[in-house]
Design a protein around this motif. Structure first.
Motif, PDB file in Angstrom:
ATOM      1  N   PHE A 144       0.985  -1.428   0.156  1.00 55.28           N
ATOM      2  CA  PHE A 144       0.676   0.284   0.303  1.00 55.28           C
ATOM      3  C   PHE A 144       0.972   1.106   0.141  1.00 55.28           C
ATOM      4  N   GLN A 145       0.991   1.860  -1.150  1.00 57.06           N
ATOM      5  CA  GLN A 145       1.681   3.692  -1.371  1.00 57.06           C
ATOM      6  C   GLN A 145       0.813   4.596  -0.513  1.00 57.06           C
ATOM      7  N   THR A 146       1.345   5.528  -0.345  1.00 51.79           N
ATOM      8  CA  THR A 146       1.134   6.462   0.627  1.00 51.79           C
ATOM      9  C   THR A 146       2.180   7.980  -0.239  1.00 51.79           C
ATOM     10  N   MET A 169       3.029   1.227   3.868  1.00 51.74           N
ATOM     11  CA  MET A 169       2.600   0.948   4.708  1.00 51.74           C
ATOM     12  C   MET A 169       3.758  -0.803   4.591  1.00 51.74           C
ATOM     13  N   PHE A 175      -3.679   9.724   6.173  1.00 51.86           N
ATOM     14  CA  PHE A 175      -2.595   9.453   5.094  1.00 51.86           C
ATOM     15  C   PHE A 175      -3.291   8.648   3.934  1.00 51.86           C
ATOM     16  N   GLN A 176      -3.371   8.424   2.669  1.00 49.35           N
ATOM     17  CA  GLN A 176      -4.585   8.766   1.972  1.00 49.35           C
ATOM     18  C   GLN A 176      -3.528   6.844   1.028  1.00 49.35           C
ATOM     19  N   THR A 177      -4.833   6.343   0.126  1.00 47.85           N
ATOM     20  CA  THR A 177      -3.958   5.215  -0.238  1.00 47.85           C
ATOM     21  C   THR A 177      -4.541   4.655  -1.429  1.00 47.85           C
ATOM     22  N   SER A 178      -4.573   3.565  -1.397  1.00 46.30           N
ATOM     23  CA  SER A 178      -5.599   3.138  -2.535  1.00 46.30           C
ATOM     24  C   SER A 178      -5.515   1.417  -2.671  1.00 46.30           C
TER      25      SER A 178
END
Lengths: 678, 678
Positions: free
Chosen positions: A233-235, A247, B233-236
């Motif tokens: 999961f990228q942030t 993460m 914190f945003q993610t997808s």
């Protein structure tokens, strides 16, 4: 690359996903355990046996159905009693995310508390707690940014995504199952594909998908070519958007980057182990198998740092006589089954690489079986040569058999010095140990002396980073630099910490070989890593603990979890036999003593029949029930035997504490107190 | 909006960041505690006293320095002994991320274990464990997606980001401190700005920054206008990139979305409490104050669900006589100080809104002081009217005083039915409770009857969502829809779960008022939420536990943490007095008994002097030391009093277990065993 991938993706990636019949291993393995026993153990949990293999295809099908029925019974009970729930259910949930409800949360916290007791306390490990949010540089060094991927294909019309290997696997398995009369040559081909699935490149996988005309499973639309999808999961860290982060996909890196401090904390002595319990995250392409393949999970990892030249373990004798199912590489290759080997013998014969690895295998065995994992459905399987990374010395997985097959729940790997070296290289900080030599020795040594003044003039604020980078060159690099400086007067020099190439002139550094007396050896420790997938262990524990038995009047089957008190979410229930104030007061008094003794309990003052109340709590795996049927003494019932004893009201909390904390067994108290017959 | 913001951003946003003198509260408050005591308590920890206020500016300055020196002493010790470490240090770290090293990790796990014992077990709470990764819809419903923001400005040349309110605050404070002869009118103006800081809009903040010509602190470059920056914190989630998600900013939402299941699990009875311990994430613009404002932290939250018409608490009498510092709204407004009020009286006089809220305030007081928080540096401060959301009934913060000022460590809020209603509205799932009425009552009731067949024909797969949305209309909406359908034959209708407006025709739903007999009342429960910032509590505990004392020869000051055994990272050390095999064997034997008793300990067989070994472990806050100075009996030393007793080798583990688990006090064992004089 692929072996490396398997290395990085320790817990839940390819190697472990392929836990189903005939496909999870690139060579032929004995078929998955006879499935009839799932059905059978479902009704006769105490008398499990193995039925010899050799059944027909139709048997296979019906057993798969039984296995499915068993799983449904367990899962229904688990979901209905809130052991776990799909997360965000009121919003239709998100695949691969689960909540632990009250009993599940209690089981998890009991498992983790026991893990701390069994590993951290027993071995005086250094426990740490690092953040989940991790900057890119750390995961670049560990290899995750570049290699932590699965191959994905997209439905060309809907954009839906699938794991390429899953589609190919499902196709082959399905064809083999549904078409028993398929041409033997074709059968062999499909079996071969299943065997080599893990080794296929993106191109090879794509070619196979095309060859078999495999389309999207739901829409039958054409699929894209396979391409790698990173599972992290990228942030973005901070407000500027310039610091990418992820993460963490495992907790281990937090330990490696702290090696220097931890080594110092340990008095600069080896061996020592650090441990971490925490969340890890993997953005799976298509999560399946319930709690076994999820997008967020709890890992408990140990990194035991040891001198590569001395992997003996002082406490090895304490486990050496343990005997359990092991499945060495050779036996897998030659098509044999797992067999019982004393771990002492396995180390002595070189089946297991070293004592420390063997010690941990033994400790893991004790940990899992003490939790309630059935020892006959637990095996330690050695990685095959093509599963292991080039740098790994040896690797064993604790696999637990459940209705999904054999599931990798703990990985126990001797990863040599790989991780510490990777971070040394990337950070420029030497993650090494020092050991005083008995006698000083003369060595020819490379001396790298950066000329700080010149470097300062040339590079200003970056001087320190360049000095560090120069000093951390290995011999080969240093001699090359020396040669270039001597021939050309200057040289290009890559400074990782600056992510930049700078030009070093010959007046900026002197590199020479000198004979020196060495009083200590400096080396990168090896690391032996037991890594526990807590959610997987708990799910398998649920299956191993579940059984049914007929109700008293025989008209229904009642569910029971036979958790040991150590694991049970609630240790004890308190039931007033009938609804009356006196009994209720006694029940509340007992509840207070239980609270004071730190025993989790539940009081049920509903007027429901005592049989129904027992059944309700058997289904939660509560080991003991106290029924208040007088104001002076009460009945204590044990869940599995249903035996009952009479204990005085003011003694009962102590008795429950003793049996739940393992100071006495149920047998002990049965002998000590009068039995009660209804 | 702003009050709402404060509501959402419960633990670490604006309201709590402003913990420094004179600015943290929009009205004038008594100056921060006399700072001299920091210095003083640093040398005389056992005799803290308050010095009356009224000192001069220069005193203020020197006290700030002393406070800074005290903090440095604590922080240096904490970092040196690995209580905590900046994360990813070998890669230069990341602001706002910290690791807990071995002693810090042990303290944290002790604090959490005690939290479970004190709250979850004691109140039979339903503990849950939900993922950190959260889909957008959940945080849209809770308001975080739209409102969980801080106002940010950017350096127009470098792109560096700053919190707009921090810059303005720093400017005003600095000017007031450095220019004591400033025009009194100007002083008043700056004080006013500090007071209303939290209420300023983006435009007003921007105007003030311009008016005062405030530039970027490091470069002096011009700044952008302030604009909102979302702190999540945003993610997808998943591979398609179409499902946005966030790392949860609090753990509470996981409980709210599970209300329906938890209520059922609790036998459909109110009140009950659910609890969750877990990581939360806030992408702070500019983290400062060490462990107090971080980007990832552990929260422990309780949601106690209660009938809004009955907020009494059966166990309130157990806390009613507790007396501690409270700081009611009125006293803050009228410029008075916090004062001791028995919590029973505070509830009786209506200072605290209700018994349940009061009960939790009392329990939080016990929790914090049992951990070792100094009761004189702990106060419960009521939120001012403009700090509270419109829907909140009452809100109190447990604030702990440390060198940074008064820090909000626990928020205890009666949030009424807000959260459950928000999720009911967004999800269409009714998060309500039912209660049987003593007598059925006649009510005129709105009956909404969707005609499923017509809706199915018109909307196919979306039928169910539309039916649910129609059924969950409140009375006002339903009557409006009815009116429109009657006048126009059709109406626009927003379906949140579809995020779409559909056209409803009059044949698709009948809406009527009927008189019905009601046997139960249906209502949305209120929630009372105690929310604990675990890292903040731990940091304050460190400061409150730290003191120094002279070494035996008086030539240096030694650091000590006076942790109670409950919290101490290691309960006991074992030292052979001199290096010899016999003593070492005894030490190892004792260590084994301690392990068996579950007591964390450390064995130190280095030849270092016993005094140095004591000093080393005093600095880790180890409460007891066992010195092996014979093979039959040993010396046990208590950390703070330095008193020593003699205990037999085979008894010592039991004695240590008793005093660390609180079954005996040190006083008890002092009386029971002979004292030892060196």
């Amino acid at each position: 690359m692929l072996t490396y991938f398997l290395r990085v993706n320790k817990i839940s990636a390819k190697s472990s996903s392929l836990t189903q019949v005939g496909s999870w291993n690139p060579i032929t393995l004995p078929q998955i355990p006879n499935l009839r026993r799932f059905l059978w153990s479902y009704h006769h949990p105490e008398k499990q046996r193995r039925i010899s293999s050799g059944q027909k295809e139709s048997d296979n099908m019906s057993e798969a159905l039984n296995r499915e029925a068993f799983r449904q019974a367990v899962v229904n009970t688990l979901e209905r009693r809130l052991f776990y729930i799909p997360s965000f259910k009121i919003y239709r949930g998100v695949a691969g995310l689960y909540d632990y409800g009250p009993p599940g949360c209690a089981v998890k916290s009991n498992v983790l508390a026991y893990w701390r007791q069994h590993f951290v306390l027993e071995e005086n490990m250094l426990e740490v707690d690092c953040p989940c949010v991790t900057p890119e540089v750390v995961l670049k060094a560990s290899g995750h940014v570049d290699k932590f991927t699965d191959l994905m294909v997209k439905d060309e019309k809907t954009g839906n995504c699938f794991r390429a290997d899953h589609l190919l696997k499902d196709f082959c398995k399905d064809k083999l199952e549904r078409e028993p009369n398929l041409d033997p040559k074709k059968q062999a081909e499909l079996r071969h594909v299943l065997a080599v699935l893990d080794d296929l490149s993106a191109e090879e996988l794509g070619a196979k998908l095309k060859e078999y005309a495999i389309t999207a499973p739901d829409t039958k639309n054409p699929l894209s070519d396979p391409y790698p999808f990173n599972l992290m999961f990228q942030t973005s860290i901070g407000p500027s958007g310039t610091l990418p982060g992820y993460m963490r996909p495992e907790t281990a890196q937090g330990i490696f980057v702290n090696f220097k401090d931890l080594y110092y904390y340990n008095g600069s002595k080896l061996p020592f182990a650090a441990a971490q319990i925490g969340q890890a995250f993997r953005n799976e392409i298509s999560p399946r198998q319930g709690l076994l393949r999820v997008r967020e999970f709890t890992l408990a990892e140990i990194e035991h740092f040891v001198d590569p030249e001395d992997k003996s373990h002082p406490k090895f004798t304490e486990v050496a006589n343990l005997e359990f199912l092991m499945f060495p590489r050779e036996d897998q290759v030659s098509g044999e089954s797992a067999r019982k080997i004393p771990i002492g013998q396995a180390v002595a014969q070189g089946i297991v690489n070293n004592e420390t690895l063997g010690y941990f295998i033994g400790r893991v065995y004790l940990f899992l079986t003490n939790l309630g994992i059935d020892r006959d459905r637990l095996r330690f399987r050695q990685h095959l040569a093509n599963e292991m990374a080039h740098y790994a010395a040896d690797c064993w997985d604790a696999e637990i058999e459940c209705s999904f097959g054999w599931i990798e729940c703990v990985g126990i790997a001797d990863r040599s010095a790989y991780d510490l070296r990777a971070h040394t290289d990337k950070s420029g900080v030497a993650l090494v140990a020092h050991e005083k030599l008995p006698e000083p020795i003369e060595v020819e040594k490379l001396v790298i002396a950066p000329v700080k003044k010149e470097l300062g003039l040339a590079f200003k604020g970056n001087q320190r980073m360049i000095v560090e980078a120069l000093e951390s060159m290995d011999e080969k690099e240093a001699l090359e630099l020396k040669a270039t400086l001597e021939s050309k007067g200057e040289a290009e020099f890559k400074v990782c910490t600056l992510d930049k190439v700078v030009t070093i002139k010959s007046n900026m550094v002197t590199i020479s070989k000198e004979t020196k007396k060495e009083h200590q050896k400096v080396f990168t420790p090896s690391v032996i890593e037991p890594s526990f997938g807590i959610g997987r262990i708990i799910y398998c524990l649920y299956e191993h603990s579940f059984y049914t038995r007929p109700s008293r009047d025989g008209d229904e089957q009642l569910n029971v979890f036979r958790f040991p008190p150590l694991v049970a979410p609630i240790k004890c229930t308190v039931f007033p036999l009938v609804q009356n104030q006196q009994y209720e007061d006694v029940a509340k008094q007992i509840a207070r003593s239980l609270t004071a003794a730190g025993i989790s309990h539940k009081i049920d003052i509903t007027g429901t029949s005592i049989g129904k109340r027992y059944a309700r709590t058997d289904e939660l795996g509560v080991p003991f029930a106290i029924t208040v049927d007088s104001t002076t003494s009460v009945t204590v019932r044990e869940r599995d035997s249903k035996q009952q004893i009479r204990v005085n009201v003011d003694e009962v909390a102590t008795v429950i504490k003793e049996v739940t904390e393992g100071l006495s067994t149920w047998g002990d108290v049965l002998w000590k107190y009068p039995t009660h017959t209804a």
